[in-house]
Motif scaffolding. Structure first.
Motif, PDB file in Angstrom:
ATOM      1  N   GLN A 111      16.380  26.780   0.979  1.00  0.00           N
ATOM      2  CA  GLN A 111      15.264  27.732   0.912  1.00  0.00           C
ATOM      3  C   GLN A 111      14.943  28.336   2.284  1.00  0.00           C
TER       4      GLN A 111
ATOM      5  N   HIS B 283       2.863  20.247  -3.878  1.00  0.00           N
ATOM      6  CA  HIS B 283       2.827  21.603  -4.439  1.00  0.00           C
ATOM      7  C   HIS B 283       3.699  21.600  -5.710  1.00  0.00           C
TER       8      HIS B 283
ATOM      9  N   TYR C 222       7.114  32.777  -6.926  1.00  0.00           N
ATOM     10  CA  TYR C 222       7.043  31.631  -6.006  1.00  0.00           C
ATOM     11  C   TYR C 222       6.465  32.067  -4.650  1.00  0.00           C
TER      12      TYR C 222
ATOM     13  N   VAL D 142      11.210  20.989   2.793  1.00  0.00           N
ATOM     14  CA  VAL D 142      11.899  21.611   1.653  1.00  0.00           C
ATOM     15  C   VAL D 142      13.366  21.829   2.045  1.00  0.00           C
TER      16      VAL D 142
ATOM     17  N   ALA E 277       6.916  17.921  -4.249  1.00  0.00           N
ATOM     18  CA  ALA E 277       6.871  19.152  -5.033  1.00  0.00           C
ATOM     19  C   ALA E 277       7.928  19.272  -6.128  1.00  0.00           C
TER      20      ALA E 277
ATOM     21  N   ASN F 275       9.312  19.927 -10.008  1.00  0.00           N
ATOM     22  CA  ASN F 275       8.967  20.941 -11.000  1.00  0.00           C
ATOM     23  C   ASN F 275       8.840  20.309 -12.371  1.00  0.00           C
TER      24      ASN F 275
ATOM     25  N   ASP G  68       3.461  19.561   3.248  1.00  0.00           N
ATOM     26  CA  ASP G  68       3.783  19.945   1.868  1.00  0.00           C
ATOM     27  C   ASP G  68       5.112  19.266   1.547  1.00  0.00           C
TER      28      ASP G  68
ATOM     29  N   ASP H 122       3.119  30.986  -2.647  1.00  0.00           N
ATOM     30  CA  ASP H 122       3.176  30.361  -1.331  1.00  0.00           C
ATOM     31  C   ASP H 122       2.272  31.083  -0.336  1.00  0.00           C
TER      32      ASP H 122
ATOM     33  N   TYR I 258       6.449  22.315   5.897  1.00  0.00           N
ATOM     34  CA  TYR I 258       7.037  22.397   4.565  1.00  0.00           C
ATOM     35  C   TYR I 258       8.339  21.607   4.574  1.00  0.00           C
TER      36      TYR I 258
ATOM     37  N   HIS J  89      14.399  16.328  -4.504  1.00  0.00           N
ATOM     38  CA  HIS J  89      12.980  15.998  -4.381  1.00  0.00           C
ATOM     39  C   HIS J  89      12.792  14.622  -3.764  1.00  0.00           C
TER      40      HIS J  89
HETATM   41  N1  ARG Z   1       8.985  23.142  -6.342  1.00  0.00           N
HETATM   42  C1  ARG Z   1       9.836  23.699  -5.343  1.00  0.00           C
HETATM   43  C2  ARG Z   1      11.283  23.361  -5.653  1.00  0.00           C
HETATM   44  O1  ARG Z   1      11.555  22.406  -6.322  1.00  0.00           O
HETATM   45  C3  ARG Z   1       9.508  23.203  -3.962  1.00  0.00           C
HETATM   46  C4  ARG Z   1       8.159  23.626  -3.450  1.00  0.00           C
HETATM   47  C5  ARG Z   1       8.025  23.411  -1.976  1.00  0.00           C
HETATM   48  N2  ARG Z   1       6.751  23.818  -1.459  1.00  0.00           N
HETATM   49  C6  ARG Z   1       6.362  25.076  -1.293  1.00  0.00           C
HETATM   50  N3  ARG Z   1       5.159  25.315  -0.891  1.00  0.00           N
HETATM   51  N4  ARG Z   1       7.203  26.083  -1.463  1.00  0.00           N
HETATM   52  O2  ARG Z   1      12.170  24.056  -5.209  1.00  0.00           O
END
Ligand code: ARG
Length: 580
Positions: free
Chosen positions: A334, A157, A306, A330, A120, A122, A117, A310, A328, A131
């Protein structure tokens, strides 16, 4: 074919009570030259066998017979040092590399699935540098695992649901302009979003209106859904354009909205397991007994979060892909989210909860002053790309004014600089992105590696009358002959040549290490080493003017370097021009 390290692991495992994997994980690269290519510390065996480690090292050294890759093993104190069998490198390894060409490094398919993943972004919020990091790290892992024979599923995602759409609908209805939107949807939607916030400070009714429209969207109101689809569709086209430009692939774009009709069941599941609590009309999962803060799954107005999405997504993904691992990629900010999320999966009784991995990374800052941004603090990916390609073009124009395909090369060098400038750093650290540094042809950069590659291509072209890969098809046979010759005549024994051969032999294990530890930086650093070793070699060992057999042997050697630089960069998602 086994790598040197795997071969040692196998040999030692057959002589001890350790598994090959255990031995593998203990093998070290010795700190100094002359101590062999790998060292095995005997402390763990000493505990197991209740004997002093230096005795064990001595006993093992007596019993080890050379393998195909490994020459001798010598004990030194509590360590067992393994030396690579030098002739093997040019007789077998070099022909294997040049014979396989683009396929070198690829392994046979296995039946494990890795889901990754990454990226992602937004919608309506800029595709920013956070990103960017997720995109390049995720993409490198994707390519690495695919080369290692895994079935890989790349999922984007996308953040395509949430209260921001209520705001966007209000903003668009009030101030929107369709043709502006079509022209540049990503920037325009972001602009509307910013405008909404500015206006809402003066007029709080706007927030209420935005909540109303988001509710309409959740209820499936036709107008609201129509606008959402329009915004989403245009943004996706734009994202995909950038991904194509950067050579990034995904197998699925199932974003947050995809899980809308799975959220009720998900919350029910949490209830059934007795983990759900109600608090002032909202629903949350209580994680207090596990030392974690509670996590909200439904707000009191019924909106899901969120986390809810998930959870639904992970459950869906396991059903669909039966993954061995779900990664993930990320940002580290997070971390708490993923702790709570994985804990919940575990409490829900999913056996695969432990196969979910958060691959975090640090922040990235742009060194000030040089990156102009259109909207204050935000950096748009596209601006970063444009700037890098521009700068690369200027440098190339200066360095190689006669180059035919300057634009093509500038694109590869500029994009390569951005990608490598990120990947070369240990991902967990914060990165300072300095334009001069990432494009420095003699620094720790993609252009440095690309330049070594292009230089080899130029030598090969001169030697072979035009084409770099002219005899690649017969490379294996030709390579075998040259290899035998090299042994017979004692060629490729200069220290620079030996070093280059040994570094080549480490490619596959660095690939594996980068994948297993989710750290593409290992591969990036390896490629810097290889390019550096090549430059040292080239400085001291002429190729085209060397005599007969030596020239052939050196050509084969640098062809091997070319293949590994090319394939290694490719695994990181970076192209290597033949001229620059
Ligand atoms: N869109 C989210 C962000 O910008 C990240 C998503 C990451 N993937 C997930 N499955 N949570 O913070």
């Amino acid at each position: 074919m086994l790598t040197f390290k795997e071969e040692i692991a196998g040999i030692l495992s057959s002589l001890t009570a350790m598994s090959p994997a255990e031995v593998y994980s203990l093998l070290e690269i010795p700190p100094e030259a002359g101590m062999g290519e790998y060292a095995f510390p005997c402390f763990a065996l000493a505990r197991l066998q209740k004997k002093p480690p230096h005795i064990i090292a001595a006993e093992l050294a007596d019993r080890i017979k050379p393998g195909s890759f490994s020459g001798e093993a010598q004990n030194k104190g509590p360590y067992l040092n393994f030396y690579i069998n030098r002739p093997y490198l040019f007789e077998k390894l070099l022909p294997e590399i040049t014979g396989a060409g683009d396929g070198y490094g690829k392994e046979e398919e296995n039946n494990h699935t890795i889901v990754i993943d990454y990226s992602a972004p937004n919608i309506a919020k800029p595709f920013g540098v956070g990103h960017l990091r997720s995109t390049v790290i995720g993409s490198a892992l994707y390519r690495l695992y695919r080369a290692l024979g895994y079935r890989v599923v790349g999922i984007n995602h996308i953040g395509d649901w949430g209260t921001q759409f209520g705001k966007l609908i209000v903003a668009f209805r009030r101030w929107g302009d369709s043709s502006e939107l079509e022209k540049d949807p990503v920037h325009y939607l972001y602009q509307l979003y910013v405008q909404f916030h500015q206006e809402a400070e003066k007029d709080p009714d706007l927030d209420e209106e935005a909540r109303y429209w988001f509710r309409q969207l959740e209820l499936g109101d036709e107008d609201a859904v129509g606008m959402w689809e329009h915004f989403r569709g245009l943004s996706l086209i734009e994202f995909q354009r950038l991904y194509r430009l950067m050579g990034i692939e995904f197998d699925s774009y199932q974003g947050e909205s995809f899980y809308n009709d799975m959220l009720d069941e998900t919350v029910e599941l949490v209830r059934e397991k007795g983990l759900l609590k109600e608090s002032e009309g909202a629903l949350l999962a209580d994680l207090e007994p596990h030392g974690l803060p509670p996590c909200l799954l439904r707000k009191k107005d019924g909106a899901a979060l969120y986390m809810t999405r998930d959870l639904a997504a992970a459950i869906y993904r396991y059903k669909k892909y039966r993954f061995s691992k779900l990664l993930y990629v990320v940002g580290a900010e997070q971390t708490l989210h993923f702790k709570q999320f994985f804990k919940l999966l575990e409490l829900l009784g999913f056996s695969w909860a432990g196969d979910c991995v958060h691959v975090p990374f640090g922040l990235i800052h742009f060194k000030d002053g040089r990156m102009s941004t259109r909207e204050g603090k935000v950096v748009f990916l596209e601006d970063v790309i444009d700037k890098a390609v521009d700068m690369a073009q200027n440098i190339i124009r200066e360095k190689n004014p006669d180059l035919a395909n300057k634009e093509e090369a500038a694109k590869m060098v500029g994009l390569g600089a951005i990608i490598f400038g990120d990947l070369v750093n240990d991902r967990i650290k914060d990165v300072e992105f300095d334009w001069d540094k990432v494009l420095d042809f003699s620094g720790e950069t993609a252009p440095y590696i690309q330049y070594a590659h292009a230089r080899i291509c130029s030598i090969l072209r001169k030697a072979k009358g035009g084409s770099v890969t002219a005899d690649l098809g017969e490379g294996r046979i030709a390579g075998g002959l040259v290899g035998e010759l090299a042994r017979a005549e004692g060629l490729l024994e200069a220290p620079e040549e030996e070093q280059l051969l040994i570094t080549l032999a480490r490619f596959k294990e660095q690939m594996r290490r980068a994948a297993e530890e989710y750290r593409p930086s290992f591969l990036a650093r390896y490629l810097l080493d290889l390019a550096r070793d090549f430059n040292k070699f080239y400085h001291n060992c002429p190729v085209l003017t060397a005599a007969g057999g030596l020239k052939e042997a050196r050509l084969l050697l640098i062809d091997g370097v070319r293949v590994v630089l090319h394939n290694g960069l490719d695994l990181l998602g970076i192209e290597a021009p033949e001229e620059m």
